[in-house]
Design an enzyme around this catalytic site. Sequence first.
Site, PDB file in Angstrom:
ATOM      1  N   MET A 116      24.656   8.789   0.441  1.00 51.56           N
ATOM      2  CA  MET A 116      24.497  10.078   1.112  1.00 51.56           C
ATOM      3  C   MET A 116      24.842   9.971   2.592  1.00 51.56           C
ATOM      4  O   MET A 116      25.453  10.876   3.169  1.00 51.56           O
ATOM      5  CB  MET A 116      23.062  10.588   0.935  1.00 51.56           C
ATOM      6  CG  MET A 116      22.838  11.977   1.500  1.00 51.56           C
ATOM      7  SD  MET A 116      23.899  13.205   0.706  1.00 51.56           S
ATOM      8  CE  MET A 116      22.773  13.863  -0.515  1.00 51.56           C
ATOM      9  N   PHE A 147     -10.602  -7.085  14.488  1.00 56.67           N
ATOM     10  CA  PHE A 147      -9.637  -7.585  13.505  1.00 56.67           C
ATOM     11  C   PHE A 147      -9.346  -6.482  12.471  1.00 56.67           C
ATOM     12  O   PHE A 147     -10.264  -5.894  11.905  1.00 56.67           O
ATOM     13  CB  PHE A 147     -10.187  -8.834  12.813  1.00 56.67           C
ATOM     14  CG  PHE A 147      -9.259  -9.368  11.749  1.00 56.67           C
ATOM     15  CD1 PHE A 147      -7.989  -9.841  12.078  1.00 56.67           C
ATOM     16  CD2 PHE A 147      -9.633  -9.367  10.410  1.00 56.67           C
ATOM     17  CE1 PHE A 147      -7.128 -10.304  11.103  1.00 56.67           C
ATOM     18  CE2 PHE A 147      -8.776  -9.831   9.428  1.00 56.67           C
ATOM     19  CZ  PHE A 147      -7.514 -10.308   9.775  1.00 56.67           C
ATOM     20  N   GLN A 148      -8.076  -6.218  12.259  1.00 60.13           N
ATOM     21  CA  GLN A 148      -7.616  -5.194  11.314  1.00 60.13           C
ATOM     22  C   GLN A 148      -8.205  -3.822  11.601  1.00 60.13           C
ATOM     23  O   GLN A 148      -8.575  -3.083  10.699  1.00 60.13           O
ATOM     24  CB  GLN A 148      -7.877  -5.633   9.864  1.00 60.13           C
ATOM     25  CG  GLN A 148      -7.035  -6.862   9.521  1.00 60.13           C
ATOM     26  CD  GLN A 148      -6.962  -7.161   8.052  1.00 60.13           C
ATOM     27  OE1 GLN A 148      -7.922  -6.940   7.314  1.00 60.13           O
ATOM     28  NE2 GLN A 148      -5.826  -7.680   7.623  1.00 60.13           N
ATOM     29  N   GLU A 192       0.812  -1.220   0.000  1.00 59.27           N
ATOM     30  CA  GLU A 192       0.000   0.000   0.000  1.00 59.27           C
ATOM     31  C   GLU A 192       0.844   1.268   0.000  1.00 59.27           C
ATOM     32  O   GLU A 192       0.392   2.310  -0.459  1.00 59.27           O
ATOM     33  CB  GLU A 192      -0.962   0.023   1.185  1.00 59.27           C
ATOM     34  CG  GLU A 192      -2.107  -0.970   1.080  1.00 59.27           C
ATOM     35  CD  GLU A 192      -1.747  -2.332   1.643  1.00 59.27           C
ATOM     36  OE1 GLU A 192      -0.553  -2.539   1.992  1.00 59.27           O
ATOM     37  OE2 GLU A 192      -2.645  -3.198   1.730  1.00 59.27           O
ATOM     38  N   LYS A 201     -17.190  -0.355   7.294  1.00 65.17           N
ATOM     39  CA  LYS A 201     -17.784  -1.289   6.336  1.00 65.17           C
ATOM     40  C   LYS A 201     -19.309  -1.186   6.286  1.00 65.17           C
ATOM     41  O   LYS A 201     -19.917  -1.303   5.216  1.00 65.17           O
ATOM     42  CB  LYS A 201     -17.353  -2.721   6.694  1.00 65.17           C
ATOM     43  CG  LYS A 201     -17.575  -3.687   5.545  1.00 65.17           C
ATOM     44  CD  LYS A 201     -16.882  -5.006   5.770  1.00 65.17           C
ATOM     45  CE  LYS A 201     -17.134  -5.950   4.594  1.00 65.17           C
ATOM     46  NZ  LYS A 201     -16.515  -7.260   4.826  1.00 65.17           N
TER      47      LYS A 201
HETATM   48  C1  LIG Z   1      12.783   5.783   4.353  1.00 66.32           C
HETATM   49  C2  LIG Z   1      14.107   6.418   4.614  1.00 66.32           C
HETATM   50  N1  LIG Z   1      14.968   5.847   5.482  1.00 66.32           N
HETATM   51  C3  LIG Z   1      16.172   6.425   5.725  1.00 66.32           C
HETATM   52  C4  LIG Z   1      16.531   7.577   5.106  1.00 66.32           C
HETATM   53  C5  LIG Z   1      17.890   8.235   5.392  1.00 66.32           C
HETATM   54  N2  LIG Z   1      18.699   8.254   4.167  1.00 66.32           N
HETATM   55  C6  LIG Z   1      18.804   9.330   3.371  1.00 66.32           C
HETATM   56  S1  LIG Z   1      19.720   9.050   1.998  1.00 66.32           S
HETATM   57  C7  LIG Z   1      20.059   7.473   2.476  1.00 66.32           C
HETATM   58  C8  LIG Z   1      20.896   6.579   1.625  1.00 66.32           C
HETATM   59  C9  LIG Z   1      20.276   6.325   0.309  1.00 66.32           C
HETATM   60  O1  LIG Z   1      21.043   5.370  -0.398  1.00 66.32           O
HETATM   61  P1  LIG Z   1      20.787   5.126  -1.931  1.00 66.32           P
HETATM   62  O2  LIG Z   1      19.344   5.022  -2.205  1.00 66.32           O
HETATM   63  O3  LIG Z   1      21.643   4.013  -2.394  1.00 66.32           O
HETATM   64  O4  LIG Z   1      21.238   6.503  -2.550  1.00 66.32           O
HETATM   65  P2  LIG Z   1      22.733   7.080  -2.719  1.00 66.32           P
HETATM   66  O5  LIG Z   1      22.885   8.145  -1.674  1.00 66.32           O
HETATM   67  O6  LIG Z   1      23.693   5.957  -2.529  1.00 66.32           O
HETATM   68  O7  LIG Z   1      22.722   7.632  -4.105  1.00 66.32           O
HETATM   69  C10 LIG Z   1      19.444   7.189   3.701  1.00 66.32           C
HETATM   70  C11 LIG Z   1      19.550   5.918   4.419  1.00 66.32           C
HETATM   71  C12 LIG Z   1      15.584   8.147   4.216  1.00 66.32           C
HETATM   72  N3  LIG Z   1      15.826   9.287   3.581  1.00 66.32           N
HETATM   73  N4  LIG Z   1      14.407   7.538   3.979  1.00 66.32           N
END
Ligand SMILES: Cc1ncc(C[n+]2csc(CCOP(=O)(O)OP(=O)(O)O)c2C)c(N)n1
Length: 592
Positions: A484, A115-116, A53, A165
Amino acid sequence: MTGADMLVQVLADEGVDTIFGYSGGAILPIYDAVFRYNRDHDSAMPLIVPANEQGAGFMAAGYARASGRVGVALVTSGPGATNTVTPVRDSMADSVPIVVICGQVPTTAIGTDAFQEAPVPSIMGAVAKHVFLITDPAKLEATVRTAFEIARTGRPGPVVLDVPKDVQNWQGVFLGSGRLAVPGYRQRMNRLAAAKLPEAACADFFAALQVAERPMIYAGGGVINGSAAQDLRDFSQAFQIPVVTTLMGIGAVDTTHPLSMRMLGMHGTAFANYAVDDCDCLLALGARFDDRVAGNPAKFAGNAKFIAHFDIDASEIGKVKRVDWSHVGLLSDALRALLEFGKRRGFKRDWSRWHRHCEALRAKYAMNYARDSQFIQPYYVIEEINRLTRGEAIITTGVGQHQMWAAQYFDFRSPRLWLTSGSMGTMGFGLPAAVGAQFAQRGRLVIDIDGDASIRMNIGELETVTTYDLPIKVIVLNNCGDGMVKQWQKLFHKGRLSASDKSLHTKDFVKAAMADGFKHAVRLDQKADVPRVIEEFIRFKGPAFLEVMIDRDAGVYPMVGPGQGYSDMITGEHIPSRTQVEIKAPDASEMF
Ligand SMILES: Cc1ncc(C[n+]2csc(CCOP(=O)(O)OP(=O)(O)O)c2C)c(N)n1
Ligand SMILES: [Mg+2]
């Protein structure tokens, strides 16, 4: 009619042509009503089924971002509803109009831990623009209509409908019209629509512009959400005022236009940030001085003697930075009024010195990278795609370095081509948003620029792409980890890569894509192959997947550290800097 049939009829009346959703016990009557509606109406409202979802919510958001129309997600109670919390909050934070319809346990069971059952009104109340729990079936029809109205008017946002529902199964007479009273909200909307810029305000605005030597427009997502991109273009060109945009404002002006100084902020171009430092007059349009732009509000646009702020949301005025002039109302009306006023008064100003200054900044501090590196540089990959797509493709992204590289290196000729999770920064956004965008814009090329970690979050949606045979191009810039996060760990945690390195992981993305039915699934790991492989990938007729093994150490530059001013910007090894900058770890209070 049953409540379920009424709800579906209102969706049709609101112009809904695609629903994204996943079924379950508490939403069965509405799923059945959609089935029967499509059987009787030539499949006018196809139901697109995601893997999760969260995917449905982001598909609805991608649809809305790409089209400006309200996106719709339809999910069951409990886990179905809670799986949409992230896209609802994401849409709230980026002002995206969606309606999420959740099944709920029967009214008599609410509060019994049935439930749910999940407390959707309290959970969503904290993150949505509005939530309706429909307990009076006689109000169902009017409530659904009002949900669309609230989602799309004013500052757009997500509205959640929680439909028990028994309300779905109730039988009554369909009225075909009528909305809830919501007098306070509607009064505010009417006031916004009627808010004309007074002549005196126009005069003050142009008096300030008259004495300005270096004016700059700072355009945010509100320009796009408010359908004011053309008015901004007319205004900027009529008076020859350069424009920087936020991440959310990308595409508000054509990024290839000579007056475009591209993106400002934490990872904005150096020339944009320096130009903002140099401007003496800042016109903020549908932008909110967010911390990724004004990390240090006092230093932001520190030389501006006049700041004007236009917004649809009165609570944004003065929230972060004190401004000298403001207007709350519809942006396109305000810009047209100013343009008309300026023309009528024969406003003319020669800012050619400032234009030459901006030109020089653009040339000297241009984006650049290690072009002769033996590794595949991510910037090169994007430049190559951009050469083929020429600013006309829809680009979606995950969150991380790849997102910033895409923002920096792609051109965008029009609004609603750049779809990214800006405020929330939600990894996993890119793939489902691409699906939603492709349903909104069937004829457009849609490309998901994803990260190896971001795509994992909603990788189940690869199958959705092939199930519906969507010609989406999915590209993973694989740097074997959370790039990042690593960049921040290198800068601020002495290189301790806590839980961010995935170089020992054994996942085979190409096989995963093939398993999900991609006929074109390729890994690119030789620099010499980049142009050919990218061209084959982009030109492939159906769904296509490309994994690119990029330089694991590639960084995002420029970077303005959290809490810092633009003069503290780090530009890296390949872009010159105006100042000698020492990398400072931010205070704990600024560390986000
Ligand atoms: C749902 C979620 N969890 C954690 C983060 C923290 N976060 C920001 S960028 C990143 C790394 C992203 O890695 P990737 O998708 O491989 O992108 P890259 O920076 O390597 O290009 C994380 C863990 C986030 N932004 N969103
Ligand atoms: Mg990565």
